[in-house]
Design an enzyme around this catalytic site. Sequence first.
Site, PDB file in Angstrom:
ATOM      1  N   CYS A   2       3.338   2.312  -3.209  1.00  0.00           N
ATOM      2  CA  CYS A   2       3.110   0.874  -3.370  1.00  0.00           C
ATOM      3  C   CYS A   2       3.561   0.184  -2.090  1.00  0.00           C
ATOM      4  CB  CYS A   2       3.914   0.322  -4.545  1.00  0.00           C
ATOM      5  SG  CYS A   2       3.453   0.981  -6.143  1.00  0.00           S
ATOM      6  N   ARG A  51      -0.001  -2.403  -5.608  1.00  0.00           N
ATOM      7  CA  ARG A  51       0.412  -1.355  -6.543  1.00  0.00           C
ATOM      8  C   ARG A  51      -0.538  -0.162  -6.597  1.00  0.00           C
ATOM      9  NH1 ARG A  51       0.538  -1.982 -13.053  1.00  0.00           N
ATOM     10  NH2 ARG A  51       1.758  -0.139 -13.525  1.00  0.00           N
ATOM     11  N   LEU A  52       0.077   0.999  -6.582  1.00  0.00           N
ATOM     12  CA  LEU A  52      -0.586   2.238  -6.936  1.00  0.00           C
ATOM     13  C   LEU A  52      -0.007   2.617  -8.295  1.00  0.00           C
ATOM     14  CD1 LEU A  52      -2.429   4.636  -6.252  1.00  0.00           C
ATOM     15  CD2 LEU A  52      -0.448   5.724  -5.189  1.00  0.00           C
ATOM     16  N   SER A  53      -0.788   2.492  -9.347  1.00  0.00           N
ATOM     17  CA  SER A  53      -0.298   2.705 -10.708  1.00  0.00           C
ATOM     18  C   SER A  53      -0.137   4.198 -10.988  1.00  0.00           C
ATOM     19  CB  SER A  53      -1.275   2.105 -11.722  1.00  0.00           C
ATOM     20  OG  SER A  53      -1.458   0.742 -11.482  1.00  0.00           O
ATOM     21  N   ILE A  54       1.103   4.581 -11.313  1.00  0.00           N
ATOM     22  CA  ILE A  54       1.372   5.982 -11.608  1.00  0.00           C
ATOM     23  C   ILE A  54       2.024   6.132 -12.979  1.00  0.00           C
ATOM     24  CG2 ILE A  54       2.673   8.034 -10.904  1.00  0.00           C
ATOM     25  CD1 ILE A  54       2.277   7.124  -8.016  1.00  0.00           C
ATOM     26  N   ASN A  77       9.064  -0.420  -4.732  1.00  0.00           N
ATOM     27  CA  ASN A  77       8.205   0.670  -4.275  1.00  0.00           C
ATOM     28  C   ASN A  77       8.999   1.951  -4.436  1.00  0.00           C
ATOM     29  OD1 ASN A  77       6.399   2.365  -2.923  1.00  0.00           O
ATOM     30  ND2 ASN A  77       7.259   1.855  -0.931  1.00  0.00           N
ATOM     31  N   GLY A  78       8.452   2.912  -5.132  1.00  0.00           N
ATOM     32  CA  GLY A  78       9.141   4.189  -5.240  1.00  0.00           C
ATOM     33  C   GLY A  78       8.979   4.840  -6.584  1.00  0.00           C
ATOM     34  N   GLU A  79       9.889   5.750  -6.835  1.00  0.00           N
ATOM     35  CA  GLU A  79       9.902   6.476  -8.099  1.00  0.00           C
ATOM     36  C   GLU A  79      11.351   6.761  -8.465  1.00  0.00           C
ATOM     37  OE1 GLU A  79       8.116  10.543 -10.125  1.00  0.00           O
ATOM     38  OE2 GLU A  79       7.607  10.064  -8.053  1.00  0.00           O
ATOM     39  N   ASP A 103       9.401   2.302 -14.530  1.00  0.00           N
ATOM     40  CA  ASP A 103      10.720   2.402 -13.910  1.00  0.00           C
ATOM     41  C   ASP A 103      11.117   1.081 -13.269  1.00  0.00           C
ATOM     42  OD1 ASP A 103       8.753   2.795 -11.952  1.00  0.00           O
ATOM     43  OD2 ASP A 103       9.678   4.569 -11.088  1.00  0.00           O
TER      44      ASP A 103
END
Length: 172
Positions: A2, A51-54, A77-79, A103
Amino acid sequence: MCGITGIINKNNKPVDKLLTKKINNLISHRGPDDEGSFYDLGDCVGLTHTRLSILDVTRAGHQPMVSDDGNFVIVFNGEIYNFKELRKDLKKRNNFEWRSDSDTEVLLNLYIDKNNKKESFTSFLNKINGIFSIVIWDRIKQEIFLARDAFGVKPLYYCATNSGVFFASEIK
């Protein structure tokens, strides 16, 4: 991946919304699924997200995300690898209204929990296992919190000047 960007102007100078849109477009390749923006204090604060939806691919995971009480706003941004455990712990101790399975919402509520307990930022960050860049705007205190993971896997570039604070996921 993201992308996040933002401008916090001093001296009651409104953020140029066209400029924040252009900045967010520069990093649109980081998140083709969604984009959002948030403005506050007579538009002196502008936060954007691409956003990159994961994890939570629904609109409930949209950013910038505002807390239930409207006092806090996060771009992230991240995981977060341990977000399910953190969420489970927060559910035991607090009465948060959960709107998503993201998250991002866990981080936002973890930050609010830290504020309620008057814990240090270090204690907040030490609970997180993951790769991240986080920006949280406290609308009541009019303070910005910026953090990234210790190794800088998810970059966060910032510049503090006499006119304000500027940040982004990329240096462009």
